[in-house]
Scaffold this active site. Structure first.
Site, PDB file in Angstrom:
ATOM      1  N   GLU A  68       0.827  -1.202   0.000  1.00 12.33           N
ATOM      2  CA  GLU A  68       0.000   0.000   0.000  1.00 12.33           C
ATOM      3  C   GLU A  68       0.864   1.256   0.000  1.00 12.33           C
ATOM      4  OE1 GLU A  68      -3.812   1.798   2.516  1.00 12.33           O
ATOM      5  OE2 GLU A  68      -2.875  -0.094   3.117  1.00 12.33           O
ATOM      6  N   GLY A  69       1.916   1.245   0.796  1.00 13.36           N
ATOM      7  CA  GLY A  69       2.814   2.393   0.844  1.00 13.36           C
ATOM      8  C   GLY A  69       3.553   2.593  -0.465  1.00 13.36           C
TER       9      GLY A  69
END
Length: 547
Positions: A214-215
């Protein structure tokens, strides 16, 4: 010469049929119009003439990339499309993207853009709640996503459906569920969605992504939009703060959702000597990937530090704070024989809620009555234990190792809750400036809850704001407001420019009509029209030749 030049603005017949003083005034008005137009052009283009700093060049490149507001040409059969469903903890969104064929230049990435509909609006749709709400009824997961996919199917050309990839990426809300429930929801999607929609979709394209993924995706997204992956043809176009190792310097991200918080930023590829325990931690938190078209194109290889903090998202952070307040209050009540929070008449005075707001915290059979007292500084002190920071310089939240950051030469962008509260409520979204945010937050917290609700009803907050956000304004980053007139868009400035032209021209026409009416009223007492010009010229000649 003056008469010939001016005849482009005023018909010659008008010029010779008005008195001398009137011609002078009309000429002056015409020159005034020209001066106004030139001044407006200078003001409109001032920003472009003065944009010499690296920050201004960066802003112009950003506008060039995201400023294309025209509708996507769905008749162009060379375009490719892609769908991404972002299944967050509070809701799910579908995004539709398109891109032309790659140009073959290894320096360039695919030119991916967000699709725009016939009204030039971004093609995106959101539904609530999050997909994790299907935990106990996984057989309805495909029904839950049907509105989003139907929406996308109506925008992507039918001929392109079978070659349009669909990705369903679930984040922290799903990560909090037991693995068995995660798998049941995904299985329903993979089984039922292909029966109704003919997008390019398989089991590998529906997953619960890790916080690290996600990052990384957020980091790639913002740097792509800002053009930080572009390779400049002339190195001199980049300032010293914009380039590193012969390419553009990337930005870092801070992304706070409802359940988790991500941080990601590029780190040097040169080895850093660390103690053995930190070296192992660093390896786990580093991601290296190639954004190039194939493995041979290594000019787009990046090394990024990325980590996620589960439970530090906006909603879950508030829940952890309420749990702490409830447990500590009940513990003190037992030890000291107090009744704090047990009744509405003896509430716990919560420094992290607006003044006078009454609320209830319920956990199992325990109920705690609270009333806001709006003390921003005291709230900050109460939140410190929840950060779980270690006493080392290389540790961040929860004691997790953090790769060194050069704060003198770094740039970060905050997303989601970092922006929503500060912009929707405080209305100061923009470049971060600590004192500005602290002042705005303290002013907000000092207001009584009835005043805040009335301001909300009067529409003084953003249209995206809701009462939940008014109750719980967390202390997060904010960016300072840019100078307003410099942020006016190019399109807006030119509309203003042409509006000014029309107003001035209308004023000239009305003025000339008035002069013509005056002249007609005086025509009976005046000399013949063919003598007016002689009367004006002869005195001048007389002055030149007379004794």
């Amino acid at each position: 010469m003056a008469r010939i030049s001016f005849s482009y603005l005023c018909p010659a017949s008008w010029y010779f049929t008005v008195p001398t003083f009137a011609r002078q005034r009309v000429t002056f008005l015409g020159l005034f119009l020209i001066s106004c137009l030139l001044l407006l052009m200078v003001l409109v283009d001032f920003r472009h003439w003065g944009s010499t700093s690296p920050q201004d060049r960066q802003y112009e490149r950003y506008l060039a990339r995201v400023g294309e507001l025209e509708a996507t040409n769905t008749e162009d059969l060379t375009l490719n499309y892609g769908l991404v469903v972002d299944c967050g903890s509070s809701g799910s969104r579908i995004f539709v993207y398109f891109w032309p064929r790659h140009n073959g230049n290894p320096h360039d990435l695919l030119d991916i853009k967000q699709m725009r509909d016939r009204n030039s609006q971004p093609v995106v749709k959101k539904i609530k709640p999050g997909i994790s709400a299907m935990a106990d009824t996984p057989e309805h997961a495909s029904d839950y996503l049907r509105p989003l996919l139907s929406f996308a199917a109506a925008h992507v050309p039918v001929k392109k459906h079978k070659e349009t990839p669909l990705y369903i990426l679930c984040t922290a809300g799903m990560r909090l569920l037991p693995e068995s429930k995660q798998l049941a929801i995904l299985a329903d999607l993979v089984r039922d969605l292909p029966l109704e929609f003919d997008f390019l979709f398989s089991h590998s394209q529906a997953e619960v992504i890790s916080g690290k993924q996600e990052g990384v995706y957020a980091w790639i997204g913002i740097n792509f939009v800002l053009g930080r992956f572009d390779h400049e043809d002339d190195a001199e176009a980049l300032g010293p703060q914009e380039s590193v190792a012969g390419r553009r310097r990337t930005v870092g991200i801070l992304d706070m959702g409802g359940a988790s918080l991500q941080i990601a930023y590029e780190v040097p590829t040169s080895p850093t000597f660390l103690p053995p325990e930190q070296e192992e931690a660093a390896k786990v938190l580093l991601a290296e990937f190639n954004l190039g078209c194939d493995v041979q194109h290594t000019e787009h290889v990046y090394r990024v530090y990325v980590t996620t903090f589960l439970g530090f998202g906006g909603n879950f952070a508030r829940q952890r704070y309420e749990d702490m307040v409830l447990n500590e209050t009940f513990t003190k009540n037992r030890l000291l024989g107090q009744q704090t929070g047990l009744t509405p008449e003896t509430p716990f005075l919560d420094p992290c809620l607006p003044v006078g707001l009454e609320d209830v915290v319920e956990r199992s059979s325990q109920v705690l009555h609270i009333r806001g007292r709006g003390d921003w500084l005291a709230c900050g002190e109460m939140l410190q234990p929840l950060l779980s920071r270690a006493n080392t310089s290389q540790a961040s939240l929860n004691g997790i190792y953090q790769s060194p950051i050069d704060f003198n030469n770094s740039e970060f962008y905050g997303f989601s809750e970092f922006f929503y509260c500060t912009e929707d409520v405080l209305r100061i979204g923009g470049r971060y400036h600590g004192p500005t945010f602290a002042k705005a937050a303290q002013d907000y917290c000092s207001m009584a809850w009835p005043v805040l609700t009335q301001r909300f009803k009067n529409g003084l907050f953003s249209s995206h704001a809701d009462q939940h956000r008014l109750k719980d304004l967390r202390q997060e980053g904010v960016r300072q407001v840019h100078n307003g007139w410099l942020r006016l868009s190019f399109v807006y400035n030119h509309y203003l420019f042409f509006a000014c032209i029309l107003v001035v021209l209308l004023a000239i026409i009305l003025y000339l009509l008035r002069l013509r009416r005056i002249h007609r009223r005086q025509a009976g007492a005046s000399a013949p029209l063919d003598l007016l010009w002689i009367e004006e010229v002869v005195p001048i000649i007389g002055v030149q030749v007379g004794p």
